[in-house]
Motif scaffolding. Structure first.
Motif, PDB file in Angstrom:
ATOM      1  N   TYR A   1      -6.373 -41.852  20.027  1.00 28.04           N
ATOM      2  CA  TYR A   1      -5.183 -40.998  20.071  1.00 28.04           C
ATOM      3  C   TYR A   1      -4.048 -41.750  19.408  1.00 28.04           C
ATOM      4  O   TYR A   1      -4.133 -42.959  19.169  1.00 28.04           O
ATOM      5  CB  TYR A   1      -4.814 -40.656  21.526  1.00 28.04           C
ATOM      6  CG  TYR A   1      -4.260 -41.822  22.306  1.00 28.04           C
ATOM      7  CD1 TYR A   1      -5.112 -42.716  22.937  1.00 28.04           C
ATOM      8  CD2 TYR A   1      -2.895 -42.059  22.367  1.00 28.04           C
ATOM      9  CE1 TYR A   1      -4.611 -43.803  23.627  1.00 28.04           C
ATOM     10  CE2 TYR A   1      -2.383 -43.149  23.056  1.00 28.04           C
ATOM     11  CZ  TYR A   1      -3.253 -44.019  23.684  1.00 28.04           C
ATOM     12  OH  TYR A   1      -2.749 -45.109  24.354  1.00 28.04           O
ATOM     13  N   LYS A   2      -2.986 -41.032  19.103  1.00 28.28           N
ATOM     14  CA  LYS A   2      -1.794 -41.694  18.567  1.00 28.28           C
ATOM     15  C   LYS A   2      -0.735 -41.691  19.671  1.00 28.28           C
ATOM     16  O   LYS A   2      -0.620 -40.711  20.411  1.00 28.28           O
ATOM     17  CB  LYS A   2      -1.295 -40.975  17.323  1.00 28.28           C
ATOM     18  CG  LYS A   2      -2.279 -41.112  16.159  1.00 28.28           C
ATOM     19  CD  LYS A   2      -1.704 -40.541  14.899  1.00 28.28           C
ATOM     20  CE  LYS A   2      -0.644 -41.478  14.354  1.00 28.28           C
ATOM     21  NZ  LYS A   2       0.041 -40.902  13.171  1.00 28.28           N
ATOM     22  N   PRO A   3       0.040 -42.779  19.771  1.00 27.45           N
ATOM     23  CA  PRO A   3       0.980 -42.868  20.886  1.00 27.45           C
ATOM     24  C   PRO A   3       1.963 -41.696  20.983  1.00 27.45           C
ATOM     25  O   PRO A   3       2.458 -41.403  22.060  1.00 27.45           O
ATOM     26  CB  PRO A   3       1.721 -44.178  20.603  1.00 27.45           C
ATOM     27  CG  PRO A   3       0.754 -44.992  19.829  1.00 27.45           C
ATOM     28  CD  PRO A   3      -0.013 -44.026  18.983  1.00 27.45           C
ATOM     29  N   ASP A   4       2.244 -41.022  19.860  1.00 24.16           N
ATOM     30  CA  ASP A   4       3.197 -39.911  19.941  1.00 24.16           C
ATOM     31  C   ASP A   4       2.501 -38.546  20.016  1.00 24.16           C
ATOM     32  O   ASP A   4       3.144 -37.516  19.850  1.00 24.16           O
ATOM     33  CB  ASP A   4       4.180 -39.947  18.765  1.00 24.16           C
ATOM     34  CG  ASP A   4       3.483 -39.852  17.421  1.00 24.16           C
ATOM     35  OD1 ASP A   4       2.243 -39.697  17.411  1.00 24.16           O
ATOM     36  OD2 ASP A   4       4.155 -39.923  16.381  1.00 24.16           O
ATOM     37  N   ASP A   5       1.196 -38.531  20.285  1.00 19.65           N
ATOM     38  CA  ASP A   5       0.485 -37.251  20.409  1.00 19.65           C
ATOM     39  C   ASP A   5       1.036 -36.443  21.581  1.00 19.65           C
ATOM     40  O   ASP A   5       1.195 -36.966  22.681  1.00 19.65           O
ATOM     41  CB  ASP A   5      -1.021 -37.489  20.633  1.00 19.65           C
ATOM     42  CG  ASP A   5      -1.757 -37.730  19.331  1.00 19.65           C
ATOM     43  OD1 ASP A   5      -1.138 -37.526  18.260  1.00 19.65           O
ATOM     44  OD2 ASP A   5      -2.937 -38.123  19.379  1.00 19.65           O
ATOM     45  N   ALA A   6       1.284 -35.158  21.311  1.00 17.83           N
ATOM     46  CA  ALA A   6       1.796 -34.278  22.369  1.00 17.83           C
ATOM     47  C   ALA A   6       0.664 -33.746  23.230  1.00 17.83           C
ATOM     48  O   ALA A   6       0.904 -33.164  24.288  1.00 17.83           O
ATOM     49  CB  ALA A   6       2.574 -33.129  21.746  1.00 17.83           C
ATOM     50  N   ASP A   7      -0.570 -33.943  22.786  1.00 24.18           N
ATOM     51  CA  ASP A   7      -1.697 -33.335  23.490  1.00 24.18           C
ATOM     52  C   ASP A   7      -2.966 -34.157  23.253  1.00 24.18           C
ATOM     53  O   ASP A   7      -3.247 -34.539  22.126  1.00 24.18           O
ATOM     54  CB  ASP A   7      -1.879 -31.905  22.948  1.00 24.18           C
ATOM     55  CG  ASP A   7      -2.961 -31.165  23.678  1.00 24.18           C
ATOM     56  OD1 ASP A   7      -2.684 -30.641  24.761  1.00 24.18           O
ATOM     57  OD2 ASP A   7      -4.103 -31.118  23.172  1.00 24.18           O
TER      58      ASP A   7
ATOM     59  N   THR B   1      -5.946 -33.150  25.040  1.00 21.36           N
ATOM     60  CA  THR B   1      -6.969 -32.393  25.756  1.00 21.36           C
ATOM     61  C   THR B   1      -8.303 -32.402  25.008  1.00 21.36           C
ATOM     62  O   THR B   1      -9.362 -32.395  25.632  1.00 21.36           O
ATOM     63  CB  THR B   1      -6.515 -30.937  25.973  1.00 21.36           C
ATOM     64  OG1 THR B   1      -6.033 -30.422  24.752  1.00 21.36           O
ATOM     65  CG2 THR B   1      -5.445 -30.832  27.028  1.00 21.36           C
ATOM     66  N   VAL B   2      -8.221 -32.400  23.677  1.00 25.13           N
ATOM     67  CA  VAL B   2      -9.473 -32.394  22.908  1.00 25.13           C
ATOM     68  C   VAL B   2     -10.284 -33.652  23.217  1.00 25.13           C
ATOM     69  O   VAL B   2     -11.485 -33.577  23.536  1.00 25.13           O
ATOM     70  CB  VAL B   2      -9.167 -32.314  21.396  1.00 25.13           C
ATOM     71  CG1 VAL B   2     -10.447 -32.466  20.592  1.00 25.13           C
ATOM     72  CG2 VAL B   2      -8.483 -30.999  21.062  1.00 25.13           C
TER      73      VAL B   2
ATOM     74  N   GLY C   1       4.260 -43.705  27.329  1.00 22.99           N
ATOM     75  CA  GLY C   1       4.210 -42.385  27.942  1.00 22.99           C
ATOM     76  C   GLY C   1       2.919 -41.631  27.722  1.00 22.99           C
ATOM     77  O   GLY C   1       2.659 -40.636  28.409  1.00 22.99           O
ATOM     78  N   SER C   2       2.093 -42.089  26.771  1.00 25.94           N
ATOM     79  CA  SER C   2       0.825 -41.399  26.515  1.00 25.94           C
ATOM     80  C   SER C   2      -0.059 -41.378  27.760  1.00 25.94           C
ATOM     81  O   SER C   2      -0.896 -40.477  27.907  1.00 25.94           O
ATOM     82  CB  SER C   2       0.085 -42.053  25.351  1.00 25.94           C
ATOM     83  OG  SER C   2      -0.088 -43.427  25.612  1.00 25.94           O
TER      84      SER C   2
ATOM     85  N   VAL D   1       1.004 -40.784  30.746  1.00 26.74           N
ATOM     86  CA  VAL D   1       1.470 -39.602  31.483  1.00 26.74           C
ATOM     87  C   VAL D   1       0.882 -38.339  30.844  1.00 26.74           C
ATOM     88  O   VAL D   1       0.409 -37.434  31.544  1.00 26.74           O
ATOM     89  CB  VAL D   1       3.017 -39.535  31.489  1.00 26.74           C
ATOM     90  CG1 VAL D   1       3.495 -38.319  32.262  1.00 26.74           C
ATOM     91  CG2 VAL D   1       3.610 -40.807  32.074  1.00 26.74           C
ATOM     92  N   THR D   2       0.904 -38.298  29.506  1.00 27.54           N
ATOM     93  CA  THR D   2       0.322 -37.146  28.802  1.00 27.54           C
ATOM     94  C   THR D   2      -1.156 -37.004  29.152  1.00 27.54           C
ATOM     95  O   THR D   2      -1.634 -35.891  29.423  1.00 27.54           O
ATOM     96  CB  THR D   2       0.504 -37.300  27.282  1.00 27.54           C
ATOM     97  OG1 THR D   2       1.893 -37.485  27.001  1.00 27.54           O
ATOM     98  CG2 THR D   2       0.011 -36.074  26.534  1.00 27.54           C
TER      99      THR D   2
ATOM    100  N   LYS E   1      -1.565 -35.614  32.611  1.00 26.69           N
ATOM    101  CA  LYS E   1      -1.234 -34.183  32.655  1.00 26.69           C
ATOM    102  C   LYS E   1      -2.333 -33.349  32.004  1.00 26.69           C
ATOM    103  O   LYS E   1      -2.663 -32.264  32.471  1.00 26.69           O
ATOM    104  CB  LYS E   1       0.103 -33.954  31.941  1.00 26.69           C
ATOM    105  CG  LYS E   1       1.271 -34.570  32.697  1.00 26.69           C
ATOM    106  CD  LYS E   1       2.554 -33.853  32.451  1.00 26.69           C
ATOM    107  CE  LYS E   1       3.559 -34.280  33.516  1.00 26.69           C
ATOM    108  NZ  LYS E   1       4.645 -33.343  33.712  1.00 26.69           N
TER     109      LYS E   1
END
Lengths: 378, 298
Positions: A197-203, A205-206, A226-227, A229-230, A233
Motif C-alpha cells: 500500500y502507499k502511506p497516503d492511500d485513502a482505501d 479494502t482491496v 495514519g494508514s 487507522v485506515t 477502518k
C-alpha cells in the motif's frame, strides 16, 4: 579615532566571550525530518534529545560542559540532510551527531561525517559500508524483533496459522517484509498473501480483501502513520469480523484510534515505556520512571516511545564521555564501544567494538487498547 | 487471477473514493470558471474539513450535525480569506495567472504548516455517521459511510445544478465562466463572484473532508493526494465542467481500485496517470468535450 578604538575593543571582547562560551559548551548535531514522512518520529526524537539535555544540564552537563543540541530539519530528504550535516560540521563545529530516523539522509552524510572523525548516534539503521559503520551506533531495534514479537503472540495466543503481510514500499518496510517471510516457518505460520500500500492511500479494502480471500486470519502491518487507522477502518467496513490486525511500533495515538475501531482484534508492538503501568519493579522500570519524570511534565499528552529512545542515546553518550574523559570525536567513538550494558527507558543497549546495533535483546511487548488505555495483551 | 467478488468490491470502494475526487474536482472547476485560476490549494480544504470537524466533535464534544454545520462555513471562510489576501491583491497588481497559480501552491504549504502548528502532527479520525454494518450483498461488503458519501454527493450535485441554473448568483457565475469581461460590462460584480467561487469551492472541499474522514484519517498532510486526484478528475472530465469533473472523479476512483486488483497498489497511480495521458492525447478538452477537439483558449 576614539570610536574606532571602542569598536575594536568591543569586537575583541565579543570574540573572546564567544570563544569562552564555545569551550564551555558541548555541541551535539541532530539531522531530523521535522517535515515529510518521518516527521512524527523525528519530532519525538528531537524532543527526547531536548529533554535529556535539560536533565543532564541540571546535573552539570557532560564533563562540566553545558549541552547544546543543534537541530537541522532535513525535510525527510537525503539532499537536505547532506546540507544540514555539512553546516553542522563546518559552521557549528559539533562534537558528535545524534540524528533521527531518515536512514537515507544518514547514509548520504555518513562518508564525510566519518572523514570528519565524528561519531553518529542514529535513530535509524546503520549506514551500509563497513568503514562508515565504525563511526555509527544504531539505537533502533533490529527489525526482526518486531516481526518475532507478533508471530510469537499469534502462535501462543491464537489458533491462526495463516497470515497476510501488508507493507508500504519504503526500504525499511521491504526489509521487514522479507524477514516476515523468512521467520514465519520458525513460528509454524504461513504467509498466504503479501500486499503493498502507499502511506497516503485513502482505501486498502482491496488488499485486505485479498488477504482474507487467501485465508489469512491476521494482518501483519508493516509501516507507520495514519494508514494503520485506515486499515483498521477498512477491516471493519469489509465486515471481516474475525480478522486480527497487528501493527508495527508507532505513536500511541495511532494505536488508540485503531483500537477504538477494532477493539480486541487490534494489537501492536510496543516497548515497555509505552505501557509503563504494566512494568514490574526493577532496573527497566527505574529507567522508564527516570525518563517519564522529565517527559510527562513537559508533554503530558504525547506518546513517549521514540523520545525515550532519544533520551537513552543521550544517556549512553553521557556514559561514553565519562569513560573518554574527552569530547573529542575519536575518543567518544572508542568510549561508546566500551559503555557497559545500559538499561534504558526504551530497551537495554549493549554496544561493543563489533556490536554497533545497541539493542540485542527483544524489548517488545504486544499491546492492545482496552478500557480507554493501552495495556499489555495477555 | 482476481475473483469476480474482488472486482465488484473494488468497484464499490472505487466509487466512494472517486466521488470524493469528483467533489474536489468540482471545486477546481468552480474557481477556474470564475477566475481562470487553477487553485492548487484545493486539497487543503478537504484536510481542513476533516480536521475542523474532528476538533469540534472530539475536542469540544459538539454533536455531529452541529459540528458539520459549523465546519462548512468555517472552511468556506478560509477560502474567502485566500481570495481576499492572496488572489485579489495579486490580480489588482496585474500578476500573471501563472504567478497567482504559484501563489495558491504556496498558500497550500502555508495552510498545511499552520495546521501542523495548531493541531499537531497526530492523525485524527472520528466514527462513521451510522454505526454498524457493513451491508452484505453476497460477498460484497458496503460500509454505511459509503451510503452517506453517495447520498450527500448526489444531493450536492443536485443542489449545485439548481444553484447554477435557477439562481441569479449561479447564472452570474456561469456568465463569468463564459466571458468575464462581457459579464462585467453587463453589470455582474465579477470580484464578488470570485469571492463566492472561493467560498463555494472551499465548502465543497470541506464536505468531501467531512464525509471521507470516517473511512480513513485526516492529518495536516492528507490534502495533497486529494488535490492531485481532484485535479486529474477535473482534467479527465474537461476542465471547467462540473459534471465532467464528477464523472472524471468516479472514473478515476474505480480505475485506481481496479488497478490495485489487477496490477497491485504500486501501479495505482501509474494506471491513473497513463489513463490521463491517453485522455489528453485523444480528448484534449477532456472526455466530455468531444473527440479530437483542440484545447479552448482561455
Amino acid at each position: 579615532m576614539n570610536v574606532r578604538y571602542w569598536l575594536l575593543a568591543l569586537a575583541t571582547c565579543t570574540a573572546l566571550a564567544g570563544s569562552a562560551q564555545a569551550e564551555d559548551t558541548f555541541k551535539i548535531g541532530s539531522s531530523v525530518g521535522l517535515t515529510g514522512y518521518a516527521a512524527v518520529i523525528d519530532r519525538a526524537w528531537r524532543d527526547g534529545l531536548a529533554v535529556a539535555a535539560d536533565a543532564l544540564n541540571e546535573k552539570g552537563g557532560i564533563l562540566g560542559k553545558k549541552i547544546e543540541v543543534i537541530t537541522e530539519d532535513n525535510k525527510s530528504q537525503p539532499q537536505d540532510a547532506v546540507v544540514g550535516y555539512r553546516k553542522m560540521i563546518s559552521s557549528d563545529q559539533v562534537s558528535l551527531f545524534d540524528s533521527g530516523c531518515v536512514s537515507a539522509g544518514n547514509f548520504a552524510a555518513a562518508a564525510f561525517v566519518m572523514q570528519a572523525k565524528l561519531p553518529m548516534y542514529l535513530c535509524s539503521i546503520l549506514p551500509q559500508r563497513d568503514k562508515e559503520q565504525e563511526w555509527a551506533f544504531s539505537f533502533l531495534a533490529p527489525p526482526k524483533f518486531e516481526i518475532e514479537a507478533r508471530y510469537r503472540y499469534i502462535k501462543e495466543k491464537t489458533d491462526i496459522r495463516k497470515v497476510g503481510i501488508l507493507y508500504d514500499p519504503t526500504p525499511y518496510a521491504l526489509m521487514m517484509k522479507g524477514l516476515g517471510e523468512q521467520l514465519a516457518k520458525d513460528f509454524g505460520l504461513e504467509v498466504v498473501a503479501q500486499e503493498t500500500y502507499k502511506p497516503d492511500d485513502a482505501d486498502m479494502t482491496v488488499q485486505l480483501g485479498r488477504i482474507n480471500a487467501a485465508g489469512g486470519g491476521a494482518v501483519i502491518k508493516i509501516g507507520q502513520g495514519g494508514s494503520t487507522v485506515t486499515a483498521a477502518k477498512n477491516i471493519k467496513q469489509l465486515g471481516l469480523d474475525k480478522m486480527l490486525l497487528l501493527s508495527s511500533n508507532d505513536d500511541g495515538s495511532i494505536f488508540q484510534q485503531a483500537g477504538q475501531v477494532l477493539g480486541d482484534r487490534f494489537f501492536f508492538v510496543a516497548p515497555p515505556v509505552q505501557l509503563p503501568k504494566q512494568l514490574k519493579p526493577g532496573p527497566a522500570k527505574d529507567a522508564v520512571d527516570a525518563f517519564l519524570k522529565y517527559w510527562k511534565p513537559k508533554y503530558p499528552d504525547r506518546d513517549p516511545a521514540n523520545s525515550a529512545r532519544a533520551w537513552d542515546s543521550m544517556m549512553v553518550l553521557a556514559k561514553a564521555a565519562e569513560i573518554a574523559k574527552s569530547t573529542d570525536g575519536t575518543a567518544l567513538r572508542d568510549a561508546t564501544q566500551k559503555v557497559p550494558s545500559y538499561v534504558g527507558a526504551y530497551a537495554t543497549f549493549n554496544f561493543s567494538e563489533k556490536q554497533h546495533v545497541g539493542i540485542t535483546e527483544n524489548p517488545f511487548l504486544i499491546g492492545k487498547f482496552a478500557t480507554g488505555e493501552l495495556v499489555v495483551a495477555e | 487471477m482476481p475473483s469476480l467478488v474482488e472486482f465488484l468490491q473494488s468497484i464499490v470502494n472505487g466509487v466512494g473514493v472517486g466521488l470524493i475526487y469528483g467533489l474536489v474536482g468540482i471545486g477546481f472547476c468552480v474557481i477556474y470558471n470564475a477566475s481562470g485560476i487553477v487553485n492548487f490549494a484545493q486539497g487543503v480544504f478537504v484536510m481542513l474539513g476533516g480536521m475542523v470537524c474532528e476538533t469540534l466533535l472530539s475536542q469540544l464534544g459538539i454533536p455531529l450535525i452541529v459540528a458539520v454545520v459549523l465546519t462548512i462555513p468555517l472552511v468556506a471562510i478560509s477560502g474567502i480569506v485566500m481570495e481576499l489576501a492572496i488572489v485579489r491583491p495579486m490580480m489588482h497588481r496585474g500578476a500573471t495567472l501563472f504567478a497567482i497559480i504559484l501563489a495558491t501552491l504556496a498558500a497550500q504549504i502555508m495552510i498545511e504548516r499552520i495546521t501542523l502548528l495548531t493541531f499537531g502532527d497526530r492523525p485524527r479520525t472520528y466514527h462513521e455517521f451510522t454505526t454498524g454494518g457493513p451491508l452484505k450483498i453476497g460477498d460484497v461488503a458496503i460500509g454505511y459511510q459509503l451510503f452517506w458519501i453517495l447520498g450527500c454527493g448526489a444531493l450536492l450535485v443536485l443542489l449545485l445544478w439548481l444553484f447554477f441554473t435557477r439562481t441569479r448568483t449561479g447564472r452570474a457565475l456561469r456568465a463569468c465562466s463564459q466571458n468575464r469581461e462581457a459579464a462585467q460590462l453587463l453589470g455582474i460584480p465579477v470580484a464578488r463572484m470570485m469571492l463566492i467561487a472561493f467560498a463555494l469551492s472551499a465548502a465543497l472541499g470541506a464536505i468531501a473532508g467531512i464525509l471521507v474522514t470516517p473511512t480513513q484519517y485526516t492529518a495536516y498532510n492528507v490534502g495533497t493526494p486529494f488535490g492531485v486526484n481532484g485535479f486529474i478528475a477535473a482534467i479527465i472530465g474537461g476542465f471547467g465542467r462540473a459534471g465532467g469533473a464528477l464523472a472524471g472523479g468516479l472514473l478515476l476512483g474505480v480505475l485506481q481500485a481496479l488497478a490495485i486488483v489487477a496490477l497491485g497498489a504500486g501501479f495505482k497511480n501509474v494506471a491513473a496517470l497513463s489513463f490521463l495521458l491517453v485522455v489528453l492525447l485523444f480528448f484534449p478538452n477532456g472526455l466530455f468535450a468531444g473527440f479530437g477537439k483542440s484545447a479552448k483558449a482561455h
